[in-house]
Scaffold this active site. Sequence first.
Site, PDB file in Angstrom:
ATOM      1  N   ARG A 104      -7.999  -4.866  -5.705  1.00  0.00           N
ATOM      2  CA  ARG A 104      -6.859  -5.312  -6.577  1.00  0.00           C
ATOM      3  C   ARG A 104      -7.285  -6.021  -8.070  1.00  0.00           C
ATOM      4  NH1 ARG A 104      -7.379  -7.974  -1.440  1.00  0.00           N
ATOM      5  NH2 ARG A 104      -4.878  -7.379  -0.616  1.00  0.00           N
ATOM      6  N   ARG A 107     -15.045   1.077   7.656  1.00  0.00           N
ATOM      7  CA  ARG A 107     -14.455   0.269   6.936  1.00  0.00           C
ATOM      8  C   ARG A 107     -13.999  -0.468   8.189  1.00  0.00           C
ATOM      9  NH1 ARG A 107     -10.057  -1.788   2.693  1.00  0.00           N
ATOM     10  NH2 ARG A 107     -11.796  -3.603   1.676  1.00  0.00           N
ATOM     11  N   TYR A 115      -5.051  -0.946  11.227  1.00  0.00           N
ATOM     12  CA  TYR A 115      -4.966   0.428  11.856  1.00  0.00           C
ATOM     13  C   TYR A 115      -5.347   0.928  13.280  1.00  0.00           C
ATOM     14  CZ  TYR A 115      -3.509   0.703   6.762  1.00  0.00           C
ATOM     15  OH  TYR A 115      -2.695   0.518   5.851  1.00  0.00           O
TER      16      TYR A 115
END
Length: 210
Positions: A178, A84, A36
Site C-alpha cells: 500500500r 503466502r 483464496y
Amino acid sequence: MTVPEIHGVTGRFVEATQRAAAAGFEFVELHAAHGYLAHSFLSPLSNRRSDEYGGGFENRIRFTTETFRAMRAVWPEQFPMAVRLSCTDWVEGGWTIEDSIELSKRLKSDGADFIDCSSGAIVPDAKIPFAPGFQVPFAERIRNEAGIATMAVGGITTPRQAEEIIAEGRADVVLIARESLRDPHWPARAAKELLGEHFSSWLPLQYARV
C-alpha cells in the site's frame, strides 16, 4: 469440488507457472492466504470436507502441498518460489500460527524459498489488531521455528521501520504494498533517509527533477 476437479485446478496452477516462466518472470508465489482457494482448504473454519482433502491437518494441507510441489517441478530451479500464508485466522478454532509453522516446514522440504507472512480474511468477523507491523511476529516465528526465509508485510510504512525488521533478524524481506501505491518513489525516499543518497539519483532520468 470433486477430487478430479481439485486435481484439474492444480493443473491450472501448473500451467500458470509455466506461462510465468515463459514470460520471463523470475519469482512466483502460490497465494494460500486471505480466503483464496488454498486458504479455504487450510482453514477448519471453511473446510468442511470429509474426504482426503478435509478433516485433520494432514488432509487440509494436501491441496496446498500438492499444488506447490507441482508448480515447483515446472519452475526453473535457479529462481525462487514463495507461498503466502494467512498465518492465523484470528478466530478461535481456526488456522493458527502453530499450523503455519508446521506447514512451512513441509513447504521448505518441498523446495519453497520464502514464506510470505500475512493473516486473516477467511471470515468477516475476525478481530484483527491492526497496528504498525502487526504481522511481523509471524514472520519472525516462522523464520526461527521453521528455518525458512520469510517476508514481512502489514502496516510497514517507514524506511526506518523496514530497516529495523531486517536488521533485527525478524524477517529476510520486507514487502511494501500500500505504501508503494501511496508513494511510487518510496525506495528512493528510503535510500535518502537511510543512506543519505540524493533523491534524484535513484529516479529515472525523466523524473529526476521531481
